[in-house]
Design an enzyme around this catalytic site. Structure first.
Site, PDB file in Angstrom:
ATOM      1  N   GLY A  23      -9.233   3.898 -11.316  1.00  0.00           N
ATOM      2  CA  GLY A  23      -9.881   3.303 -12.473  1.00  0.00           C
ATOM      3  C   GLY A  23      -9.328   2.167 -13.252  1.00  0.00           C
ATOM      4  N   PHE A 171     -12.304   1.935  -1.615  1.00  0.00           N
ATOM      5  CA  PHE A 171     -11.663   1.632  -0.513  1.00  0.00           C
ATOM      6  C   PHE A 171     -10.263   0.757  -0.721  1.00  0.00           C
ATOM      7  CE2 PHE A 171     -15.974   2.242   0.821  1.00  0.00           C
ATOM      8  CZ  PHE A 171     -15.814   3.204   1.805  1.00  0.00           C
ATOM      9  N   LEU A 172      -9.865   0.690  -2.017  1.00  0.00           N
ATOM     10  CA  LEU A 172      -8.666   0.092  -2.132  1.00  0.00           C
ATOM     11  C   LEU A 172      -7.497   0.805  -1.698  1.00  0.00           C
ATOM     12  CD1 LEU A 172      -6.586   0.949  -4.646  1.00  0.00           C
ATOM     13  CD2 LEU A 172      -8.480   0.372  -5.824  1.00  0.00           C
ATOM     14  N   GLU A 174      -3.148   0.932  -2.206  1.00  0.00           N
ATOM     15  CA  GLU A 174      -2.186   0.785  -2.938  1.00  0.00           C
ATOM     16  C   GLU A 174      -1.297  -0.401  -2.553  1.00  0.00           C
ATOM     17  OE1 GLU A 174      -0.528   4.297  -4.900  1.00  0.00           O
ATOM     18  OE2 GLU A 174      -2.482   4.965  -4.880  1.00  0.00           O
ATOM     19  N   SER A 278       5.503   4.741  12.375  1.00  0.00           N
ATOM     20  CA  SER A 278       6.267   5.103  11.364  1.00  0.00           C
ATOM     21  C   SER A 278       6.678   6.349  11.237  1.00  0.00           C
ATOM     22  CB  SER A 278       5.216   4.853   9.792  1.00  0.00           C
ATOM     23  OG  SER A 278       4.308   5.929   9.935  1.00  0.00           O
ATOM     24  N   CYS A 285      -4.152  10.143  -0.483  1.00  0.00           N
ATOM     25  CA  CYS A 285      -5.476  10.032   0.011  1.00  0.00           C
ATOM     26  C   CYS A 285      -5.696  10.656   1.518  1.00  0.00           C
ATOM     27  CB  CYS A 285      -6.002   8.734  -0.074  1.00  0.00           C
ATOM     28  SG  CYS A 285      -6.345   8.081  -1.695  1.00  0.00           S
ATOM     29  N   PHE A 347       5.727   5.893  -0.964  1.00  0.00           N
ATOM     30  CA  PHE A 347       4.791   6.233   0.322  1.00  0.00           C
ATOM     31  C   PHE A 347       4.435   4.899   1.320  1.00  0.00           C
ATOM     32  CE2 PHE A 347       0.294   5.169   0.164  1.00  0.00           C
ATOM     33  CZ  PHE A 347       0.183   4.716  -1.195  1.00  0.00           C
TER      34      PHE A 347
HETATM   35  N1  NAD Z   1      -5.075   6.071  -5.374  1.00  0.00           N
HETATM   36  C1  NAD Z   1      -5.696   5.231  -4.361  1.00  0.00           C
HETATM   37  O1  NAD Z   1      -5.332   4.333  -3.743  1.00  0.00           O
HETATM   38  C2  NAD Z   1      -7.182   5.773  -4.247  1.00  0.00           C
HETATM   39  C3  NAD Z   1      -8.261   4.943  -3.515  1.00  0.00           C
HETATM   40  C4  NAD Z   1      -9.584   5.215  -3.272  1.00  0.00           C
HETATM   41  C5  NAD Z   1     -10.134   6.337  -3.691  1.00  0.00           C
HETATM   42  N2  NAD Z   1      -9.199   7.263  -4.507  1.00  0.00           N
HETATM   43  C6  NAD Z   1      -9.826   8.453  -5.061  1.00  0.00           C
HETATM   44  O2  NAD Z   1      -9.909   8.153  -6.544  1.00  0.00           O
HETATM   45  C7  NAD Z   1      -9.967   9.208  -7.374  1.00  0.00           C
HETATM   46  C8  NAD Z   1      -8.647   9.029  -8.399  1.00  0.00           C
HETATM   47  O3  NAD Z   1      -7.705   8.668  -7.644  1.00  0.00           O
HETATM   48  P1  NAD Z   1      -6.285   8.145  -8.552  1.00  0.00           P
HETATM   49  O4  NAD Z   1      -5.164   7.846  -7.580  1.00  0.00           O
HETATM   50  O5  NAD Z   1      -6.797   6.964  -9.477  1.00  0.00           O
HETATM   51  O6  NAD Z   1      -5.902   9.355  -9.515  1.00  0.00           O
HETATM   52  P2  NAD Z   1      -4.896   9.435 -10.620  1.00  0.00           P
HETATM   53  O7  NAD Z   1      -4.569  10.666 -10.753  1.00  0.00           O
HETATM   54  O8  NAD Z   1      -3.914   8.261 -10.658  1.00  0.00           O
HETATM   55  O9  NAD Z   1      -5.867   9.302 -11.923  1.00  0.00           O
HETATM   56  C9  NAD Z   1      -6.798  10.262 -12.166  1.00  0.00           C
HETATM   57  C10 NAD Z   1      -6.943  10.177 -13.890  1.00  0.00           C
HETATM   58  O10 NAD Z   1      -8.158  11.083 -14.237  1.00  0.00           O
HETATM   59  C11 NAD Z   1      -7.656  11.673 -15.420  1.00  0.00           C
HETATM   60  N3  NAD Z   1      -8.463  12.637 -15.680  1.00  0.00           N
HETATM   61  C12 NAD Z   1      -8.561  13.761 -14.986  1.00  0.00           C
HETATM   62  N4  NAD Z   1      -9.482  14.754 -15.543  1.00  0.00           N
HETATM   63  C13 NAD Z   1      -9.900  14.171 -16.649  1.00  0.00           C
HETATM   64  C14 NAD Z   1     -11.115  14.430 -17.341  1.00  0.00           C
HETATM   65  N5  NAD Z   1     -11.640  15.565 -17.482  1.00  0.00           N
HETATM   66  N6  NAD Z   1     -11.351  13.431 -18.436  1.00  0.00           N
HETATM   67  C15 NAD Z   1     -10.763  12.339 -18.471  1.00  0.00           C
HETATM   68  N7  NAD Z   1      -9.674  12.010 -17.758  1.00  0.00           N
HETATM   69  C16 NAD Z   1      -9.326  12.926 -16.808  1.00  0.00           C
HETATM   70  C17 NAD Z   1      -6.016  11.956 -15.384  1.00  0.00           C
HETATM   71  O11 NAD Z   1      -5.618  12.323 -16.518  1.00  0.00           O
HETATM   72  C18 NAD Z   1      -5.818  10.739 -14.715  1.00  0.00           C
HETATM   73  O12 NAD Z   1      -5.133   9.831 -15.354  1.00  0.00           O
HETATM   74  C19 NAD Z   1      -9.621  10.508  -6.293  1.00  0.00           C
HETATM   75  O13 NAD Z   1     -10.576  10.963  -5.986  1.00  0.00           O
HETATM   76  C20 NAD Z   1      -8.926   9.766  -5.072  1.00  0.00           C
HETATM   77  O14 NAD Z   1      -9.153  10.294  -4.005  1.00  0.00           O
HETATM   78  C21 NAD Z   1      -7.889   7.037  -4.587  1.00  0.00           C
HETATM   79  O1  UPG Z   2      -0.016   1.077  10.539  1.00  0.00           O
HETATM   80  C1  UPG Z   2       0.077   1.759   9.527  1.00  0.00           C
HETATM   81  C2  UPG Z   2      -0.726   1.568   8.484  1.00  0.00           C
HETATM   82  C3  UPG Z   2      -0.109   2.531   7.229  1.00  0.00           C
HETATM   83  N1  UPG Z   2       0.645   3.253   7.419  1.00  0.00           N
HETATM   84  C4  UPG Z   2       1.067   4.190   6.392  1.00  0.00           C
HETATM   85  O2  UPG Z   2      -0.128   4.929   5.973  1.00  0.00           O
HETATM   86  C5  UPG Z   2       0.175   5.517   4.711  1.00  0.00           C
HETATM   87  C6  UPG Z   2      -1.332   4.944   3.898  1.00  0.00           C
HETATM   88  O3  UPG Z   2      -1.222   3.441   3.815  1.00  0.00           O
HETATM   89  P1  UPG Z   2      -2.393   2.526   3.376  1.00  0.00           P
HETATM   90  O4  UPG Z   2      -3.744   3.103   4.058  1.00  0.00           O
HETATM   91  O5  UPG Z   2      -2.005   1.298   3.345  1.00  0.00           O
HETATM   92  O6  UPG Z   2      -2.492   2.835   1.750  1.00  0.00           O
HETATM   93  P2  UPG Z   2      -3.375   3.906   1.019  1.00  0.00           P
HETATM   94  O7  UPG Z   2      -3.349   3.414  -0.509  1.00  0.00           O
HETATM   95  O8  UPG Z   2      -3.129   5.394   0.922  1.00  0.00           O
HETATM   96  O9  UPG Z   2      -4.789   3.554   1.240  1.00  0.00           O
HETATM   97  C7  UPG Z   2      -5.668   4.443   2.071  1.00  0.00           C
HETATM   98  O10 UPG Z   2      -6.192   5.523   1.310  1.00  0.00           O
HETATM   99  C8  UPG Z   2      -6.989   4.916   0.060  1.00  0.00           C
HETATM  100  C9  UPG Z   2      -7.588   6.169  -0.787  1.00  0.00           C
HETATM  101  O11 UPG Z   2      -8.626   6.799  -0.287  1.00  0.00           O
HETATM  102  C10 UPG Z   2      -8.103   4.274   0.669  1.00  0.00           C
HETATM  103  O12 UPG Z   2      -8.918   3.744  -0.383  1.00  0.00           O
HETATM  104  C11 UPG Z   2      -7.628   2.957   1.505  1.00  0.00           C
HETATM  105  O13 UPG Z   2      -8.594   2.357   2.111  1.00  0.00           O
HETATM  106  C12 UPG Z   2      -6.820   3.469   2.594  1.00  0.00           C
HETATM  107  O14 UPG Z   2      -6.255   2.538   3.369  1.00  0.00           O
HETATM  108  C13 UPG Z   2       1.327   4.734   4.220  1.00  0.00           C
HETATM  109  O15 UPG Z   2       2.154   5.925   3.942  1.00  0.00           O
HETATM  110  C14 UPG Z   2       1.705   3.730   5.000  1.00  0.00           C
HETATM  111  O16 UPG Z   2       2.951   3.407   5.231  1.00  0.00           O
HETATM  112  C15 UPG Z   2       1.529   3.572   8.621  1.00  0.00           C
HETATM  113  O17 UPG Z   2       2.409   4.438   8.842  1.00  0.00           O
HETATM  114  N2  UPG Z   2       0.942   2.789   9.775  1.00  0.00           N
END
Ligand code: NAD
Ligand code: UPG
Length: 483
Positions: A23, A171-172, A174, A278, A285, A347
């Site tokens: 978010g 799809f971002l 971290e 790794s 995720c 991670f």
């Molecule tokens: N972290 C990633 O890289 C990533 C990437 C792609 C998709 N996603 C997906 O996106 C979603 C969010 O992931 P995140 O990592 O941002 O989670 P997060 O835990 O960092 O953040 C979620 C936030 O939602 C808030 N929240 C929960 N219930 C609520 C409610 N009822 N009202 C108001 N706020 C509320 C929590 O307090 C928290 O701050 C998940 O479904 C995850 O699978 C995550």
């Molecule tokens: O060749 C590789 C690539 C990644 N990793 C590991 O895999 C994990 C995930 O890495 P990465 O995918 O880069 O980070 P995330 O933030 O978990 O992102 C994934 O998960 C997100 C949440 O759904 C999606 O949005 C992204 O597209 C997807 O890449 C980490 O522990 C990395 O170290 C490996 O071990 N080998």
């Protein structure tokens, strides 16, 4: 509605419920790229909102501070006033967490959708006028149907309310979130094919078109969009488990995993990305979303498909265990009371996030053998490390056996071994001669990320082990050759 009737006008006010890793960065990017749109991020966690409004943001992500500090107070706002924000919004992103359920039906497999449902009910309660509601959270197929059902109920009692639910998974990754958001491979939007549905999709497309080329914005039906997110993560995780499975073959034969990955990935049909062996994938995720797919397949009575994808998780758990066992075996089959330096707890590099980090599990196995672990990570706080370990090992053991250092040299001081668990760049630049001089001898290094130069370390006098690399006969100090 007739096809010419406009229900969803141009989006000028966006609200995002959930100020987390998705978010926060996503809305910062929208605000940055769309100066004419007001973006408000709300969360039920008031402390987190206060951090988003402070000089120290709640998450570390390269490039994030700059964009937030520029847009905040102009067209980007962080607030705890959820009802008011919902009432004002044209479009609402649901970006709350969907963690693996740890109780009841689907325990350990299904995603917990209680936060998504709770937000849907809050929207139904406080909405005024038409709203486009967008699933940003990762959800199982058909989740939009449940959200729609709750919202339609509110519509029955108030003719002014109109809702369209879209799927727009994120799809971002971290550590590269801002780059990924600024220049995404694709943006995926799923919606209904009704005139209202198409209008809502078109309005969200218009928002992204401010900076994403139109041919990279894919529109599909809602269920394809929801499923594609799970499948994308499953495919990515599968590649890591595939290469990690082969790393064990390399260790047993003298093939080198980096050379194999390079040779295999050179085939354009296979591609070179995501083939880095790794200590196992971590993050919030991959495991959660693959388990969600497995659970979905079981629910659909497709046990062969479920067990195929379950294999990706099984290999990942095995790889973590295998690496810990290797450390124990190579430290003469006992690590009891031995100091071991742990380099990295996040991670992956460039994030302070530790959710499902492989470090937690490797350390758990070592703590069960009563090793004394001294951890250094440049971005993870001590309280986070201790809390994570206490979720897998008794608190008294964590207190007795784990120390957290703010300096890698201090972490390695007097240690028998160094274990690299996160690929932070700074680990490649340390003075390993100095580190070696101040360790117990023989001193060992276990590289779970393939970032260190083994030859240089051996020349210094280290005993070395790297994932997917058989100990060189000439340097085979571990005596593990058997091939
Ligand atoms: N972290 C990633 O890289 C990533 C990437 C792609 C998709 N996603 C997906 O996106 C979603 C969010 O992931 P995140 O990592 O941002 O989670 P997060 O835990 O960092 O953040 C979620 C936030 O939602 C808030 N929240 C929960 N219930 C609520 C409610 N009822 N009202 C108001 N706020 C509320 C929590 O307090 C928290 O701050 C998940 O479904 C995850 O699978 C995550
Ligand atoms: O060749 C590789 C690539 C990644 N990793 C590991 O895999 C994990 C995930 O890495 P990465 O995918 O880069 O980070 P995330 O933030 O978990 O992102 C994934 O998960 C997100 C949440 O759904 C999606 O949005 C992204 O597209 C997807 O890449 C980490 O522990 C990395 O170290 C490996 O071990 N080998």
């Amino acid at each position: 509605m007739s096809s010419s009737e406009v229900v969803f006008g141009k989006v000028s006010k966006i609200v995002c419920v959930g100020a987390g890793y998705v978010g926060g960065p996503t809305c910062a990017m929208i605000a940055h790229k769309c100066p004419n749109v007001t973006v408000t991020v709300v969360d039920m966690n008031a402390a987190k909102i206060a951090e988003w409004n402070s000089d120290k943001l709640p998450i570390y992500e390269p490039g994030l501070d700059e964009i937030v500090f520029k847009a905040r107070g102009k067209n980007l706002f962080f607030s705890s006033d959820i009802p008011n924000a919902i009432a004002q919004a044209d479009l609402i992103f649901i970006s709350v967490n969907t963690p693996t359920k740890m109780y009841g039906r689907g325990k350990g497999m299904a995603p917990d959708l209680k936060y998504v449902e709770s937000v849907s009910r809050t929207i139904a309660q406080y909405a005024v006028g038409p709203k486009i509601v967008v699933e940003k959270s990762t959800v199982p197929v058909k989740a939009a149907e449940s959200i729609g059902c709750i919202l339609r109920e509110a519509q029955k009692n108030n003719a002014n309310l109109k809702f369209q639910v879209l799927s727009n998974p994120e799809f971002l990754a971290e550590g590269t979130a801002m780059k990924d958001l600024a220049n995404p491979d694709r943006v995926l939007i799923g919606g209904e094919s009704s005139p209202e549905g198409l209008q809502a999709v078109a309005e969200l497309v218009r928002v992204y078109e401010n900076w994403v080329p139109r041919d990279r914005i894919i529109t599909t039906n809602t269920w394809s969009s929801e499923l594609s997110k799970l499948v994308a993560n499953a495919f990515l995780a599968q590649r890591i488990s595939s290469i990690n499975s082969i790393s064990a073959v390399c260790e047993a034969t003298g093939a080198d995993i980096s050379e194999v990955a390079h040779a295999v990935g050179y085939d354009t049909r296979i591609g070179s990305k995501f083939l880095k062996a790794s200590v196992g994938f971590g993050g919030s995720c991959f495991q959660k979303d693959v388990l969600s797919l497995v659970y979905l397949c079981e629910s659909l009575n497709l046990p062969q498909v479920a067990s195929y994808w379950q294999g990706v998780i099984d290999i990942n758990n095995w790889q973590r265990r295998r690496f810990a066992d290797k450390i124990i075996a190579e430290l003469f089959n006992t690590v009891t009371d031995k100091k071991i330096a742990i380099f990295g707890f996040a991670f992956k590099k460039n994030t302070g996030d530790t959710r499902e980090s492989s470090a937690i599990y490797v350390m758990k196995h070592l703590l069960e053998e009563h090793a004394k672990l001294s951890v250094y990570d440049p971005k993870v706080q001590k309280s986070q490390i201790v809390g994570d370990l206490e979720s897998v090992v008794k608190a008294q053991d964590v207190a007795r056996l784990v120390t957290v250092e703010t300096d890698p040299y201090q972490a390695a001081l007097g240690a028998h071994a160094i274990v690299v668990l996160t690929e932070w760049d700074e680990f490649t630049e340390l003075n390993y001669q100095q580190i070696h001089d101040n360790m117990q001898h023989p001193a060992a290094i276990f590289d779970g990320r393939l970032i260190l130069d083994q030859k240089t370390l051996r020349d210094i006098g280290f005993r070395t082990f790297a994932i997917g690399t058989a100990p060189d006969q000439a340097y085979n100090l571990f005596g593990t050759a058997g091939y």
